[in-house]
Design a protein around this motif. Structure first.
Motif, mmCIF file in Angstrom:
data_model
loop_
_atom_site.group_PDB
_atom_site.id
_atom_site.type_symbol
_atom_site.label_atom_id
_atom_site.label_comp_id
_atom_site.label_asym_id
_atom_site.label_seq_id
_atom_site.Cartn_x
_atom_site.Cartn_y
_atom_site.Cartn_z
ATOM 1 N N VAL A 7 0.860 -1.169 0.000
ATOM 2 C CA VAL A 7 0.000 0.000 0.000
ATOM 3 C C VAL A 7 0.899 1.221 0.000
ATOM 4 N N LYS A 8 0.584 2.193 -0.809
ATOM 5 C CA LYS A 8 1.443 3.375 -0.904
ATOM 6 C C LYS A 8 1.406 4.173 0.393
ATOM 7 N N VAL A 9 2.596 4.513 0.904
ATOM 8 C CA VAL A 9 2.687 5.398 2.069
ATOM 9 C C VAL A 9 2.532 6.825 1.566
ATOM 10 N N ILE A 10 1.362 7.390 1.804
ATOM 11 C CA ILE A 10 1.035 8.652 1.139
ATOM 12 C C ILE A 10 1.472 9.887 1.918
ATOM 13 N N GLU A 27 13.827 -1.257 13.382
ATOM 14 C CA GLU A 27 12.566 -1.532 12.699
ATOM 15 C C GLU A 27 11.617 -0.363 12.961
ATOM 16 N N ALA A 28 10.825 -0.022 11.969
ATOM 17 C CA ALA A 28 9.856 1.071 12.147
ATOM 18 C C ALA A 28 8.684 0.848 11.190
ATOM 19 N N TYR A 29 7.492 1.039 11.699
ATOM 20 C CA TYR A 29 6.288 0.762 10.912
ATOM 21 C C TYR A 29 5.182 1.762 11.252
ATOM 22 N N LEU A 30 4.340 2.038 10.262
ATOM 23 C CA LEU A 30 3.050 2.652 10.543
ATOM 24 C C LEU A 30 2.181 1.575 11.173
ATOM 25 N N VAL A 31 1.385 1.941 12.158
ATOM 26 C CA VAL A 31 0.542 0.946 12.826
ATOM 27 C C VAL A 31 -0.849 1.515 13.080
ATOM 28 N N GLY A 32 -1.782 0.614 13.311
ATOM 29 C CA GLY A 32 -3.108 1.007 13.757
ATOM 30 C C GLY A 32 -4.022 1.537 12.673
ATOM 31 N N GLY A 33 -4.791 2.557 13.041
ATOM 32 C CA GLY A 33 -5.844 3.068 12.180
ATOM 33 C C GLY A 33 -5.373 3.592 10.844
ATOM 34 N N CYS A 34 -4.186 4.175 10.791
ATOM 35 C CA CYS A 34 -3.715 4.717 9.510
ATOM 36 C C CYS A 34 -3.451 3.599 8.508
ATOM 37 N N VAL A 35 -2.990 2.440 8.986
ATOM 38 C CA VAL A 35 -2.781 1.296 8.091
ATOM 39 C C VAL A 35 -4.125 0.755 7.629
ATOM 40 N N ARG A 36 -5.035 0.610 8.569
ATOM 41 C CA ARG A 36 -6.393 0.150 8.229
ATOM 42 C C ARG A 36 -6.994 1.009 7.131
ATOM 43 N N ASP A 37 -6.945 2.330 7.310
ATOM 44 C CA ASP A 37 -7.566 3.220 6.330
ATOM 45 C C ASP A 37 -6.806 3.220 5.005
ATOM 46 N N LEU A 40 -7.932 0.250 3.117
ATOM 47 C CA LEU A 40 -9.290 0.447 2.605
ATOM 48 C C LEU A 40 -9.373 1.554 1.562
ATOM 49 N N GLY A 41 -8.263 2.267 1.347
ATOM 50 C CA GLY A 41 -8.281 3.374 0.406
ATOM 51 C C GLY A 41 -9.019 4.583 0.933
ATOM 52 N N ARG A 42 -9.099 4.709 2.248
ATOM 53 C CA ARG A 42 -9.779 5.843 2.886
ATOM 54 C C ARG A 42 -8.772 6.938 3.240
ATOM 55 N N PRO A 43 -9.259 8.164 3.424
ATOM 56 C CA PRO A 43 -8.350 9.234 3.872
ATOM 57 C C PRO A 43 -7.736 8.888 5.220
ATOM 58 N N ILE A 44 -6.453 9.173 5.364
ATOM 59 C CA ILE A 44 -5.751 8.875 6.615
ATOM 60 C C ILE A 44 -5.775 10.109 7.506
ATOM 61 N N LYS A 45 -6.135 9.900 8.765
ATOM 62 C CA LYS A 45 -6.189 11.013 9.713
ATOM 63 C C LYS A 45 -4.976 10.973 10.642
ATOM 64 N N ASP A 46 -5.063 10.174 11.684
ATOM 65 C CA ASP A 46 -3.973 10.117 12.662
ATOM 66 C C ASP A 46 -2.931 9.094 12.241
ATOM 67 N N ILE A 47 -1.666 9.485 12.320
ATOM 68 C CA ILE A 47 -0.568 8.591 11.953
ATOM 69 C C ILE A 47 0.191 8.190 13.213
ATOM 70 N N ASP A 48 0.289 6.884 13.433
ATOM 71 C CA ASP A 48 1.052 6.354 14.560
ATOM 72 C C ASP A 48 2.187 5.484 14.022
#
Length: 441
Positions: A7-10, A27-37, A40-48
Protein backbone atom coordinates in the motif's frame (compact mmCIF):
# COMPACT_ATOMS: atom_id res chain seq x y z
CA UNK A 1 -4.54 -11.17 1.55
CA UNK A 2 -0.96 -12.09 2.32
CA UNK A 3 1.54 -10.09 4.29
CA UNK A 4 3.35 -8.96 1.12
CA UNK A 5 0.49 -6.75 -0.06
CA UNK A 6 1.78 -3.27 -0.75
CA UNK A 7 0.00 0.00 0.00
CA UNK A 8 1.44 3.38 -0.90
CA UNK A 9 2.69 5.40 2.07
CA UNK A 10 1.04 8.65 1.14
CA UNK A 11 2.36 10.86 3.94
CA UNK A 12 5.83 12.22 3.07
CA UNK A 13 6.73 13.04 6.66
CA UNK A 14 5.86 9.53 7.82
CA UNK A 15 8.05 8.12 5.06
CA UNK A 16 10.97 10.24 6.28
CA UNK A 17 10.55 8.99 9.87
CA UNK A 18 10.32 5.34 8.81
CA UNK A 19 13.30 5.64 6.48
CA UNK A 20 15.59 7.41 8.97
CA UNK A 21 14.87 4.89 11.71
CA UNK A 22 15.49 2.01 9.29
CA UNK A 23 18.77 3.60 8.16
CA UNK A 24 19.82 3.78 11.81
CA UNK A 25 19.28 0.03 12.10
CA UNK A 26 15.88 -0.05 13.76
CA UNK A 27 12.57 -1.53 12.70
CA UNK A 28 9.86 1.07 12.15
CA UNK A 29 6.29 0.76 10.91
CA UNK A 30 3.05 2.65 10.54
CA UNK A 31 0.54 0.95 12.83
CA UNK A 32 -3.11 1.01 13.76
CA UNK A 33 -5.84 3.07 12.18
CA UNK A 34 -3.72 4.72 9.51
CA UNK A 35 -2.78 1.30 8.09
CA UNK A 36 -6.39 0.15 8.23
CA UNK A 37 -7.57 3.22 6.33
CA UNK A 38 -4.71 2.97 3.82
CA UNK A 39 -5.67 -0.65 3.10
CA UNK A 40 -9.29 0.45 2.61
CA UNK A 41 -8.28 3.37 0.41
CA UNK A 42 -9.78 5.84 2.89
CA UNK A 43 -8.35 9.23 3.87
CA UNK A 44 -5.75 8.87 6.62
CA UNK A 45 -6.19 11.01 9.71
CA UNK A 46 -3.97 10.12 12.66
CA UNK A 47 -0.57 8.59 11.95
CA UNK A 48 1.05 6.35 14.56
CA UNK A 49 4.53 4.87 14.21
CA UNK A 50 5.95 1.95 16.18
CA UNK A 51 9.63 1.11 16.33
CA UNK A 52 12.15 -1.20 17.94
CA UNK A 53 14.20 1.89 18.91
CA UNK A 54 14.04 3.01 22.52
CA UNK A 55 12.80 6.57 23.18
CA UNK A 56 16.33 7.97 23.63
CA UNK A 57 17.41 6.27 20.41
CA UNK A 58 14.49 7.81 18.53
CA UNK A 59 15.48 11.25 19.85
CA UNK A 60 19.06 10.73 18.70
CA UNK A 61 17.89 10.13 15.11
CA UNK A 62 16.12 13.48 14.66
CA UNK A 63 17.19 17.06 15.37
CA UNK A 64 13.84 18.11 16.79
CA UNK A 65 11.75 15.93 19.12
CA UNK A 66 9.51 16.32 22.14
CA UNK A 67 9.19 13.77 24.99
CA UNK A 68 5.40 13.85 24.92
CA UNK A 69 4.74 10.42 26.45
CA UNK A 70 7.91 8.88 27.76
CA UNK A 71 5.99 6.90 30.41
CA UNK A 72 4.44 4.99 27.50
CA UNK A 73 7.52 5.06 25.29
CA UNK A 74 6.26 7.82 23.01
CA UNK A 75 8.38 10.57 21.43
CA UNK A 76 7.02 13.20 19.04
CA UNK A 77 9.25 13.80 16.05
CA UNK A 78 8.98 17.34 14.67
CA UNK A 79 9.52 17.80 10.93
CA UNK A 80 8.68 20.57 8.50
CA UNK A 81 5.98 18.22 7.15
CA UNK A 82 4.31 17.91 10.55
CA UNK A 83 4.61 16.12 13.89
CA UNK A 84 4.70 12.33 14.24
CA UNK A 85 4.26 10.22 17.37
CA UNK A 86 6.77 7.38 17.53
CA UNK A 87 6.31 4.69 20.19
CA UNK A 88 8.68 1.90 21.13
CA UNK A 89 7.38 -1.66 20.70
CA UNK A 90 5.86 -2.61 24.01
CA UNK A 91 3.64 -5.01 25.82
CA UNK A 92 1.27 -4.16 28.63
CA UNK A 93 0.85 -6.37 31.64
CA UNK A 94 -1.90 -5.33 34.04
CA UNK A 95 -4.51 -2.62 33.54
CA UNK A 96 -5.94 -0.25 36.15
CA UNK A 97 -9.44 1.15 36.22
CA UNK A 98 -10.36 -1.05 33.24
CA UNK A 99 -8.84 1.63 31.04
CA UNK A 100 -5.04 2.06 31.19
CA UNK A 101 -2.01 -0.21 31.67
CA UNK A 102 -0.27 0.06 35.02
CA UNK A 103 3.10 -0.31 33.31
CA UNK A 104 4.64 -1.04 29.94
CA UNK A 105 7.57 -3.21 28.98
CA UNK A 106 9.71 -2.38 25.96
CA UNK A 107 10.13 -5.29 23.58
CA UNK A 108 11.72 -5.91 20.19
CA UNK A 109 8.97 -7.98 18.57
CA UNK A 110 6.43 -6.26 16.33
CA UNK A 111 3.90 -9.09 16.52
CA UNK A 112 3.90 -8.96 20.30
CA UNK A 113 3.31 -5.20 20.09
CA UNK A 114 0.37 -5.64 17.71
CA UNK A 115 -1.05 -8.38 19.91
CA UNK A 116 -2.07 -5.85 22.59
CA UNK A 117 -4.33 -3.92 20.22
CA UNK A 118 -8.12 -4.05 20.21
CA UNK A 119 -9.36 -5.36 16.86
CA UNK A 120 -7.67 -7.29 14.06
CA UNK A 121 -8.25 -4.48 11.58
CA UNK A 122 -6.27 -2.18 13.90
CA UNK A 123 -3.47 -4.71 14.45
CA UNK A 124 -1.72 -4.29 11.11
CA UNK A 125 1.58 -2.58 10.36
CA UNK A 126 3.18 -1.14 7.23
CA UNK A 127 6.83 -0.49 6.47
CA UNK A 128 8.39 2.33 4.44
CA UNK A 129 8.05 0.29 1.24
CA UNK A 130 4.31 -0.07 1.78
CA UNK A 131 4.43 -3.76 2.71
CA UNK A 132 1.55 -4.61 5.03
CA UNK A 133 2.30 -6.97 7.93
CA UNK A 134 -0.87 -8.62 9.17
CA UNK A 135 -0.25 -11.36 11.77
CA UNK A 136 -3.89 -11.45 12.96
CA UNK A 137 -5.62 -11.51 9.54
CA UNK A 138 -7.11 -8.04 9.81
CA UNK A 139 -7.32 -7.69 6.02
CA UNK A 140 -9.21 -10.98 5.75
CA UNK A 141 -11.69 -9.77 8.36
CA UNK A 142 -12.11 -6.46 6.56
CA UNK A 143 -12.80 -8.20 3.26
CA UNK A 144 -15.34 -10.44 5.01
CA UNK A 145 -16.97 -7.44 6.67
CA UNK A 146 -16.19 -8.70 10.17
CA UNK A 147 -15.04 -6.86 13.29
CA UNK A 148 -13.10 -9.21 15.56
CA UNK A 149 -11.03 -8.68 18.69
CA UNK A 150 -7.37 -9.65 18.72
CA UNK A 151 -7.13 -12.80 20.82
CA UNK A 152 -9.70 -13.32 23.58
CA UNK A 153 -12.38 -10.65 23.27
CA UNK A 154 -13.34 -10.84 26.93
CA UNK A 155 -9.75 -10.04 27.89
CA UNK A 156 -9.54 -7.10 25.45
CA UNK A 157 -12.73 -5.55 26.84
CA UNK A 158 -11.64 -6.28 30.40
CA UNK A 159 -8.36 -4.45 29.83
CA UNK A 160 -10.05 -1.34 28.45
CA UNK A 161 -13.83 -1.10 28.77
CA UNK A 162 -13.96 1.85 26.36
CA UNK A 163 -13.21 -0.67 23.61
CA UNK A 164 -16.85 -1.77 23.80
CA UNK A 165 -18.04 1.63 22.63
CA UNK A 166 -15.25 1.65 20.04
CA UNK A 167 -16.58 -1.71 18.86
CA UNK A 168 -19.99 -0.13 18.19
CA UNK A 169 -18.38 2.86 16.51
CA UNK A 170 -16.13 0.82 14.24
CA UNK A 171 -18.94 -1.57 13.30
CA UNK A 172 -21.22 1.30 12.28
CA UNK A 173 -18.56 3.49 10.65
CA UNK A 174 -17.04 0.71 8.55
CA UNK A 175 -20.23 -1.28 7.95
CA UNK A 176 -18.95 -4.40 9.71
CA UNK A 177 -20.70 -7.23 11.51
CA UNK A 178 -19.39 -7.87 14.99
CA UNK A 179 -18.00 -11.42 15.13
CA UNK A 180 -20.08 -13.67 17.41
CA UNK A 181 -17.57 -14.28 20.23
CA UNK A 182 -16.62 -10.60 20.21
CA UNK A 183 -20.29 -9.60 20.55
CA UNK A 184 -20.94 -12.13 23.31
CA UNK A 185 -17.90 -10.83 25.20
CA UNK A 186 -19.18 -7.28 24.82
CA UNK A 187 -22.54 -8.24 26.32
CA UNK A 188 -20.82 -10.02 29.19
CA UNK A 189 -18.40 -7.20 29.97
CA UNK A 190 -20.87 -4.33 29.48
CA UNK A 191 -21.11 -3.58 33.25
CA UNK A 192 -17.42 -2.59 33.20
CA UNK A 193 -18.36 0.53 31.27
CA UNK A 194 -19.31 2.15 34.57
CA UNK A 195 -15.57 2.63 35.20
CA UNK A 196 -15.13 4.85 32.14
CA UNK A 197 -15.23 8.65 32.46
CA UNK A 198 -18.28 10.27 30.92
CA UNK A 199 -16.15 12.54 28.74
CA UNK A 200 -14.68 9.44 27.06
CA UNK A 201 -18.16 8.04 26.54
CA UNK A 202 -19.35 11.33 25.09
CA UNK A 203 -16.44 11.46 22.67
CA UNK A 204 -17.23 7.99 21.33
CA UNK A 205 -20.95 8.75 21.06
CA UNK A 206 -20.28 11.96 19.18
CA UNK A 207 -18.06 10.17 16.69
CA UNK A 208 -20.76 7.54 16.17
CA UNK A 209 -23.49 10.09 15.53
CA UNK A 210 -21.26 12.23 13.30
CA UNK A 211 -20.26 9.14 11.33
CA UNK A 212 -21.70 7.76 8.09
CA UNK A 213 -24.20 5.38 9.76
CA UNK A 214 -25.69 6.92 12.92
CA UNK A 215 -28.81 4.73 12.72
CA UNK A 216 -26.73 1.55 12.77
CA UNK A 217 -24.76 2.90 15.74
CA UNK A 218 -27.99 3.58 17.63
CA UNK A 219 -29.35 0.11 16.89
CA UNK A 220 -26.12 -1.52 18.09
CA UNK A 221 -26.20 0.58 21.26
CA UNK A 222 -29.77 -0.54 21.91
CA UNK A 223 -28.94 -4.18 21.23
CA UNK A 224 -25.90 -4.07 23.52
CA UNK A 225 -27.62 -2.05 26.27
CA UNK A 226 -24.30 -0.32 26.90
CA UNK A 227 -26.11 2.89 27.82
CA UNK A 228 -27.53 1.10 30.87
CA UNK A 229 -24.03 0.72 32.32
CA UNK A 230 -22.63 4.25 32.15
CA UNK A 231 -20.81 5.82 35.09
CA UNK A 232 -23.75 8.20 35.46
CA UNK A 233 -27.26 7.06 34.59
CA UNK A 234 -28.93 9.38 32.13
CA UNK A 235 -32.62 10.34 32.53
CA UNK A 236 -33.39 9.33 28.96
CA UNK A 237 -35.54 6.39 27.78
CA UNK A 238 -33.30 5.21 24.94
CA UNK A 239 -35.60 2.27 24.24
CA UNK A 240 -38.10 4.71 22.68
CA UNK A 241 -35.84 4.81 19.63
CA UNK A 242 -37.15 1.33 18.84
CA UNK A 243 -40.53 2.85 17.93
CA UNK A 244 -38.98 5.27 15.43
CA UNK A 245 -37.13 2.93 13.10
CA UNK A 246 -37.84 4.88 9.90
CA UNK A 247 -36.94 8.14 11.61
CA UNK A 248 -33.58 6.71 12.72
CA UNK A 249 -32.70 6.02 9.10
CA UNK A 250 -33.43 9.67 8.28
CA UNK A 251 -30.80 10.99 10.72
CA UNK A 252 -27.97 10.46 8.24
CA UNK A 253 -29.66 12.93 5.86
CA UNK A 254 -28.74 15.70 8.32
CA UNK A 255 -25.23 17.09 8.02
CA UNK A 256 -24.40 18.84 11.29
CA UNK A 257 -23.90 16.99 14.56
CA UNK A 258 -26.22 19.42 16.36
CA UNK A 259 -29.04 18.57 13.96
CA UNK A 260 -28.41 14.85 14.31
CA UNK A 261 -28.39 14.97 18.10
CA UNK A 262 -31.48 17.20 18.15
CA UNK A 263 -33.39 14.74 15.99
CA UNK A 264 -32.34 11.68 17.99
CA UNK A 265 -33.16 13.33 21.30
CA UNK A 266 -36.44 14.72 19.99
CA UNK A 267 -37.52 11.15 19.21
CA UNK A 268 -37.18 10.32 22.92
CA UNK A 269 -40.00 12.82 23.64
CA UNK A 270 -38.47 14.10 26.85
CA UNK A 271 -38.72 17.69 28.16
CA UNK A 272 -35.96 19.99 26.95
CA UNK A 273 -34.81 20.61 30.53
CA UNK A 274 -34.35 16.87 31.09
CA UNK A 275 -32.31 16.61 27.90
CA UNK A 276 -30.17 19.54 29.03
CA UNK A 277 -29.38 17.69 32.27
CA UNK A 278 -28.45 14.54 30.35
CA UNK A 279 -26.14 16.41 28.01
CA UNK A 280 -24.45 18.05 30.98
CA UNK A 281 -23.91 14.61 32.54
CA UNK A 282 -22.36 13.52 29.24
CA UNK A 283 -19.97 16.51 29.46
CA UNK A 284 -21.19 18.15 26.26
CA UNK A 285 -19.86 21.67 25.98
CA UNK A 286 -22.32 24.36 26.96
CA UNK A 287 -22.46 25.64 23.38
CA UNK A 288 -23.11 22.20 21.90
CA UNK A 289 -25.70 21.32 24.54
CA UNK A 290 -27.63 24.56 24.22
CA UNK A 291 -27.66 24.37 20.42
CA UNK A 292 -29.44 21.01 20.69
CA UNK A 293 -31.73 21.93 23.58
CA UNK A 294 -32.90 25.13 21.87
CA UNK A 295 -34.35 23.09 19.00
CA UNK A 296 -36.21 20.80 21.38
CA UNK A 297 -37.47 23.71 23.46
CA UNK A 298 -38.83 25.45 20.37
CA UNK A 299 -40.73 22.39 19.18
CA UNK A 300 -41.99 21.85 22.71
CA UNK A 301 -43.23 25.44 22.99
CA UNK A 302 -44.98 25.39 19.62
CA UNK A 303 -46.67 22.07 20.39
CA UNK A 304 -47.77 23.23 23.84
CA UNK A 305 -49.41 26.38 22.49
CA UNK A 306 -51.22 24.58 19.69
CA UNK A 307 -52.65 21.85 21.91
CA UNK A 308 -53.86 23.98 24.82
CA UNK A 309 -57.21 25.65 25.28
CA UNK A 310 -58.79 27.29 22.28
CA UNK A 311 -55.67 26.69 20.21
CA UNK A 312 -56.42 22.96 20.17
CA UNK A 313 -59.08 23.34 17.49
CA UNK A 314 -56.79 25.55 15.44
CA UNK A 315 -54.16 22.80 15.36
CA UNK A 316 -56.51 20.74 13.21
CA UNK A 317 -57.37 23.57 10.83
CA UNK A 318 -54.02 25.25 10.27
CA UNK A 319 -54.31 25.20 6.52
CA UNK A 320 -57.51 27.24 6.67
CA UNK A 321 -56.26 29.54 9.42
CA UNK A 322 -52.47 29.46 9.94
CA UNK A 323 -52.45 32.65 12.06
CA UNK A 324 -52.21 30.87 15.44
CA UNK A 325 -49.25 28.81 14.21
CA UNK A 326 -47.59 31.86 12.68
CA UNK A 327 -47.75 33.72 15.98
CA UNK A 328 -46.46 30.81 18.03
CA UNK A 329 -43.69 30.11 15.50
CA UNK A 330 -42.41 33.67 15.38
CA UNK A 331 -42.45 34.08 19.16
CA UNK A 332 -40.83 30.69 19.61
CA UNK A 333 -38.07 31.66 17.18
CA UNK A 334 -37.44 34.82 19.19
CA UNK A 335 -37.20 32.88 22.45
CA UNK A 336 -35.08 30.00 21.12
CA UNK A 337 -33.21 31.85 18.39
CA UNK A 338 -33.29 31.92 14.62
CA UNK A 339 -30.67 29.16 14.40
CA UNK A 340 -32.90 26.80 16.40
CA UNK A 341 -35.90 27.59 14.21
CA UNK A 342 -34.01 26.88 11.00
CA UNK A 343 -32.59 23.69 12.53
CA UNK A 344 -36.09 22.50 13.43
CA UNK A 345 -37.20 23.06 9.85
CA UNK A 346 -34.26 20.96 8.63
CA UNK A 347 -35.34 18.16 10.96
CA UNK A 348 -38.95 18.31 9.82
CA UNK A 349 -37.88 18.11 6.17
CA UNK A 350 -36.30 14.69 6.68
CA UNK A 351 -38.56 13.24 9.39
CA UNK A 352 -41.10 10.75 8.05
CA UNK A 353 -44.73 11.24 9.07
CA UNK A 354 -44.92 7.78 10.71
CA UNK A 355 -48.74 7.58 10.49
CA UNK A 356 -48.84 4.49 12.72
CA UNK A 357 -47.14 6.34 15.57
CA UNK A 358 -49.02 7.58 18.60
CA UNK A 359 -48.08 10.23 21.12
CA UNK A 360 -47.49 13.96 21.27
CA UNK A 361 -44.59 14.10 18.80
CA UNK A 362 -46.51 12.08 16.21
CA UNK A 363 -49.48 14.44 16.54
CA UNK A 364 -47.18 17.39 16.06
CA UNK A 365 -45.71 15.85 12.92
CA UNK A 366 -49.17 15.30 11.47
CA UNK A 367 -50.67 18.67 12.43
CA UNK A 368 -48.21 21.54 12.76
CA UNK A 369 -45.23 20.13 10.82
CA UNK A 370 -46.77 20.21 7.31
CA UNK A 371 -47.78 23.84 7.66
CA UNK A 372 -44.41 24.79 9.15
CA UNK A 373 -42.73 23.20 6.16
CA UNK A 374 -44.93 25.23 3.83
CA UNK A 375 -44.74 28.58 5.57
CA UNK A 376 -42.13 28.44 8.35
CA UNK A 377 -39.21 29.76 6.30
CA UNK A 378 -41.30 32.64 4.92
CA UNK A 379 -42.45 33.56 8.42
CA UNK A 380 -38.85 33.67 9.64
CA UNK A 381 -37.91 36.00 6.82
CA UNK A 382 -40.66 38.37 7.95
CA UNK A 383 -39.17 38.70 11.44
CA UNK A 384 -37.02 41.88 11.51
CA UNK A 385 -35.04 40.90 14.61
CA UNK A 386 -34.67 37.83 16.81
CA UNK A 387 -32.68 39.20 19.74
CA UNK A 388 -32.41 42.26 21.96
CA UNK A 389 -29.05 43.03 20.35
CA UNK A 390 -30.83 43.56 17.04
CA UNK A 391 -33.50 45.82 18.54
CA UNK A 392 -33.15 49.46 17.48
CA UNK A 393 -33.17 50.69 21.11
CA UNK A 394 -31.36 49.72 24.29
CA UNK A 395 -32.12 49.74 27.99
CA UNK A 396 -30.29 53.05 28.31
CA UNK A 397 -32.59 54.56 25.67
CA UNK A 398 -35.61 53.41 27.65
CA UNK A 399 -34.31 54.80 30.94
CA UNK A 400 -33.61 58.20 29.37
CA UNK A 401 -36.91 58.33 27.48
CA UNK A 402 -39.04 57.32 30.46
CA UNK A 403 -37.00 59.12 33.12
CA UNK A 404 -36.62 56.01 35.23
CA UNK A 405 -33.72 54.44 37.05
CA UNK A 406 -32.29 51.28 35.43
CA UNK A 407 -33.71 48.06 36.85
CA UNK A 408 -35.32 44.71 36.00
CA UNK A 409 -38.21 46.53 34.37
CA UNK A 410 -35.97 47.39 31.41
CA UNK A 411 -35.40 43.78 30.43
CA UNK A 412 -39.08 42.97 30.73
CA UNK A 413 -40.11 45.93 28.60
CA UNK A 414 -37.42 45.33 26.00
CA UNK A 415 -38.57 41.70 25.66
CA UNK A 416 -42.15 42.85 25.15
CA UNK A 417 -41.05 45.29 22.47
CA UNK A 418 -38.94 42.61 20.80
CA UNK A 419 -41.90 40.22 20.64
CA UNK A 420 -44.23 42.87 19.22
CA UNK A 421 -41.58 43.77 16.66
CA UNK A 422 -41.19 40.13 15.68
CA UNK A 423 -44.96 39.88 15.15
CA UNK A 424 -44.93 42.96 12.93
CA UNK A 425 -46.91 45.10 15.37
CA UNK A 426 -44.12 47.68 15.68
CA UNK A 427 -41.42 48.50 13.13
CA UNK A 428 -37.87 48.05 14.37
CA UNK A 429 -37.24 51.80 14.41
CA UNK A 430 -36.09 53.90 17.34
CA UNK A 431 -38.96 56.41 17.27
CA UNK A 432 -41.67 53.78 16.95
CA UNK A 433 -40.20 51.64 19.70
CA UNK A 434 -39.88 54.57 22.11
CA UNK A 435 -43.44 55.57 21.35
CA UNK A 436 -44.61 52.04 22.12
CA UNK A 437 -42.56 52.08 25.33
CA UNK A 438 -44.22 55.30 26.46
CA UNK A 439 -47.64 53.80 25.74
CA UNK A 440 -46.75 50.67 27.72
CA UNK A 441 -45.72 52.79 30.71
Amino acid sequence: MSDDVKVKVIDPGASIVLTKLAQAGYEAYLVGGCVRDAVLGRPIKDIDIATSALPEQVMSCFPRTAPTGLQHGTVTVILSQGTYEVTTFRKETEYEGFRRPTSVEYISDLTEDLKRRDFTMNAMAMDAAGVVLDPFAGQKDLMAGVLRCVGAAEERFGEDALRMLRCVRFASTYGLDVESSTWQALLAQAPLLRHIAMERVRSELQRMIEGPAPARAVRLLLASRLTAHLKKQLPLPFERWLAWDDALDAVSALEGQHDRWAMLLMLLEMPADTVRTALQELTFSRADGEAVVAVLALREAVAAQLTSGAAQDAAFALVQDPAPLERVWKLGAVHSGEAAARALLRLLRVLPQCPEQRGELARFLRSAAPELLRRGDTWLKEVPCFSLKELAISGTDLAEELGRQPGPWMGILLQQLLERTALGEIPNERASLLQAARAAK
